[in-house]
Motif scaffolding. Structure first.
Motif, PDB file in Angstrom:
ATOM      1  N   ILE A  32      29.030  37.956  23.145  1.00  0.00           N
ATOM      2  CA  ILE A  32      29.497  38.954  24.095  1.00  0.00           C
ATOM      3  C   ILE A  32      30.569  38.315  24.963  1.00  0.00           C
ATOM      4  CG2 ILE A  32      27.446  40.401  24.355  1.00  0.00           C
ATOM      5  CD1 ILE A  32      27.051  38.393  26.932  1.00  0.00           C
ATOM      6  N   CYS A  56      21.397  31.039  34.241  1.00  0.00           N
ATOM      7  CA  CYS A  56      21.824  29.762  33.646  1.00  0.00           C
ATOM      8  C   CYS A  56      22.135  28.720  34.719  1.00  0.00           C
ATOM      9  CB  CYS A  56      23.091  29.943  32.814  1.00  0.00           C
ATOM     10  SG  CYS A  56      22.999  31.233  31.582  1.00  0.00           S
ATOM     11  N   GLY A 186      21.831  36.528  18.061  1.00  0.00           N
ATOM     12  CA  GLY A 186      22.405  35.993  19.292  1.00  0.00           C
ATOM     13  C   GLY A 186      22.679  37.058  20.345  1.00  0.00           C
ATOM     14  N   GLN A 194      20.697  33.849  26.028  1.00  0.00           N
ATOM     15  CA  GLN A 194      20.289  32.452  26.168  1.00  0.00           C
ATOM     16  C   GLN A 194      20.434  31.754  24.823  1.00  0.00           C
ATOM     17  OE1 GLN A 194      18.466  30.879  29.336  1.00  0.00           O
ATOM     18  NE2 GLN A 194      20.182  32.208  29.756  1.00  0.00           N
TER      19      GLN A 194
HETATM   20  C1  LIG Z   1      29.377  30.181  31.510  1.00  0.00           C
HETATM   21  C2  LIG Z   1      28.135  30.330  30.672  1.00  0.00           C
HETATM   22  C3  LIG Z   1      27.065  29.482  30.917  1.00  0.00           C
HETATM   23  C4  LIG Z   1      25.917  29.579  30.137  1.00  0.00           C
HETATM   24  N1  LIG Z   1      24.879  28.728  30.380  1.00  0.00           N
HETATM   25  C5  LIG Z   1      23.773  28.804  29.626  1.00  0.00           C
HETATM   26  C6  LIG Z   1      22.674  27.940  29.837  1.00  0.00           C
HETATM   27  O1  LIG Z   1      22.694  27.095  30.735  1.00  0.00           O
HETATM   28  N2  LIG Z   1      21.579  28.069  29.030  1.00  0.00           N
HETATM   29  C7  LIG Z   1      21.521  29.012  28.043  1.00  0.00           C
HETATM   30  O2  LIG Z   1      20.521  29.081  27.331  1.00  0.00           O
HETATM   31  N3  LIG Z   1      22.538  29.852  27.825  1.00  0.00           N
HETATM   32  C8  LIG Z   1      23.658  29.784  28.587  1.00  0.00           C
HETATM   33  N4  LIG Z   1      24.691  30.655  28.367  1.00  0.00           N
HETATM   34  C9  LIG Z   1      24.535  31.669  27.320  1.00  0.00           C
HETATM   35  C10 LIG Z   1      24.760  31.062  25.921  1.00  0.00           C
HETATM   36  O3  LIG Z   1      25.999  30.391  25.911  1.00  0.00           O
HETATM   37  C11 LIG Z   1      24.742  32.194  24.914  1.00  0.00           C
HETATM   38  O4  LIG Z   1      23.498  32.878  24.998  1.00  0.00           O
HETATM   39  C12 LIG Z   1      24.919  31.705  23.492  1.00  0.00           C
HETATM   40  O5  LIG Z   1      26.081  30.904  23.366  1.00  0.00           O
HETATM   41  C13 LIG Z   1      25.023  32.880  22.545  1.00  0.00           C
HETATM   42  O6  LIG Z   1      25.334  32.444  21.262  1.00  0.00           O
HETATM   43  P1  LIG Z   1      26.030  33.454  20.230  1.00  0.00           P
HETATM   44  O7  LIG Z   1      26.177  32.666  18.999  1.00  0.00           O
HETATM   45  O8  LIG Z   1      25.316  34.747  20.204  1.00  0.00           O
HETATM   46  O9  LIG Z   1      27.443  33.777  20.873  1.00  0.00           O
HETATM   47  P2  LIG Z   1      28.632  32.820  21.297  1.00  0.00           P
HETATM   48  O10 LIG Z   1      28.160  31.439  21.607  1.00  0.00           O
HETATM   49  O11 LIG Z   1      29.360  33.569  22.351  1.00  0.00           O
HETATM   50  O12 LIG Z   1      29.507  32.694  19.995  1.00  0.00           O
HETATM   51  C14 LIG Z   1      30.168  33.810  19.468  1.00  0.00           C
HETATM   52  C15 LIG Z   1      31.366  33.294  18.679  1.00  0.00           C
HETATM   53  O13 LIG Z   1      31.874  34.329  17.880  1.00  0.00           O
HETATM   54  C16 LIG Z   1      33.284  34.292  17.973  1.00  0.00           C
HETATM   55  N5  LIG Z   1      33.775  35.633  17.660  1.00  0.00           N
HETATM   56  C17 LIG Z   1      33.730  36.756  18.406  1.00  0.00           C
HETATM   57  N6  LIG Z   1      34.287  37.765  17.751  1.00  0.00           N
HETATM   58  C18 LIG Z   1      34.687  37.289  16.558  1.00  0.00           C
HETATM   59  C19 LIG Z   1      35.329  37.846  15.432  1.00  0.00           C
HETATM   60  N7  LIG Z   1      35.671  39.129  15.383  1.00  0.00           N
HETATM   61  N8  LIG Z   1      35.601  37.045  14.383  1.00  0.00           N
HETATM   62  C20 LIG Z   1      35.259  35.732  14.393  1.00  0.00           C
HETATM   63  N9  LIG Z   1      34.639  35.141  15.425  1.00  0.00           N
HETATM   64  C21 LIG Z   1      34.367  35.911  16.486  1.00  0.00           C
HETATM   65  C22 LIG Z   1      33.551  33.880  19.409  1.00  0.00           C
HETATM   66  O14 LIG Z   1      34.867  33.379  19.531  1.00  0.00           O
HETATM   67  C23 LIG Z   1      32.498  32.808  19.575  1.00  0.00           C
HETATM   68  O15 LIG Z   1      32.952  31.559  19.126  1.00  0.00           O
HETATM   69  C24 LIG Z   1      25.845  30.562  29.122  1.00  0.00           C
HETATM   70  C25 LIG Z   1      26.928  31.423  28.889  1.00  0.00           C
HETATM   71  C26 LIG Z   1      28.063  31.306  29.663  1.00  0.00           C
HETATM   72  C27 LIG Z   1      29.230  32.233  29.386  1.00  0.00           C
END
Ligand SMILES: Cc1cc2nc3c(=O)[nH]c(=O)nc-3n(C[C@H](O)[C@H](O)[C@H](O)COP(=O)(O)OP(=O)(O)OC[C@H]3O[C@@H](n4cnc5c(N)ncnc54)[C@H](O)[C@@H]3O)c2cc1C
Length: 219
Positions: A32, A56, A186, A194
């Protein structure tokens, strides 16, 4: 991935570099992106007092003064949460749309609700103040922007997956979206945003998608 179109055997996918891929299954793990406030100082002080996640980063503000910005349930919950860590919590929201119960809880916990909009985040090396549109300047250490999030809902719809009203993608226990060959994991599947949940669901989705490709499961 910029597009994914269903074909007979699965999906035709095109990436950002115009690479074409044929896949029997797709796992949406696009995460997101937090809604931005759009005021001066927000970008400059990100990670230096500006955060988008109280759950976080709240622990870093023990005994400090913070503001939570946003009028929705998420902001109310963050304001309540931060009263357990910070010495003072301002909850800045011009329009409060969180439920009365949530507002009552946050205020009862000690958050001070200010009916104003944030105008600028100020500081030098890190955040030191928040200026509001009514001219008030709050001296503080941290600003939590809690305005919700957006996901890649359009991509999902291209694959016949209908996102929920809040743009998240609903999945079952095996991370299956209900649309043949499409899995999600995710943040894009909803809260909690998280790492632990994202990693766990990633393993589940990967295994389930592989089983589908091998023909070991029906859908
Ligand atoms: C500032 C911050 C601090 C945080 N701190 C914590 C913490 O301390 N502890 C914790 O548990 N969680 C923390 N979180 C939350 C955690 O980072 C997320 O819950 C986790 O990274 C989610 O993983 P994900 O794979 O779903 O998404 P993401 O890690 O967001 O990865 C999604 C990926 O998909 C890519 N993407 C998007 N659209 C497309 C597309 N169309 N084509 C190809 N690639 C695409 C994006 O570029 C990104 O690389 C934090 C989040 C933020 C923003």
């Amino acid at each position: 991935m910029t597009s994914a179109v269903r074909n007979e055997g699965g999906f035709d996918i095109v990436t950002e570099t115009d690479t074409a891929i044929r896949a029997k299954a797709v796992i949406l793990a696009t995460g997101i992106s937090r809604v931005k406030l759009g005021v001066p100082g927000e970008k400059e002080f990100f990670g230096k007092g500006v955060s988008y996640c109280a759950a976080c980063d709240g622990n870093f503000y023990k005994g400090k003064v913070v503001a939570i910005i946003g009028g929705e349930t998420e902001a109310a919950a963050s304001a309540e949460l931060m009263t357990a860590y910070a010495s003072k919590v301002y909850w800045v929201a011009k329009d409060v749309v969180a439920s009365e119960n949530m507002v009552r809880r946050s205020v009862a916990a000690g958050a001070e609700l200010l009916r104003a909009s944030a105008k600028a985040i100020k500081g030098e090396d890190k955040v030191t103040a928040l200026e509001l549109d009514d001219g008030t300047v709050l001296d503080l250490d941290g600003v939590f922007i809690e305005l919700g999030a957006r996901s890649s809902a359009d991509l999902a719809m291209d694959m016949d997956v209908m996102p929920e009203m809040d743009d998240t993608i609903k999945v079952d226990a095996s991370c299956f979206t209900g649309t043949e060959g499409v899995y999600a994991c995710g943040d894009v599947t909803g809260k909690p945003w998280q790492m632990a949940k994202a990693v766990g669901q990633g393993a589940v989705a990967g295994t389930a998608a592989a089983e589908w490709v091998r023909g070991n499961v029906g859908q």
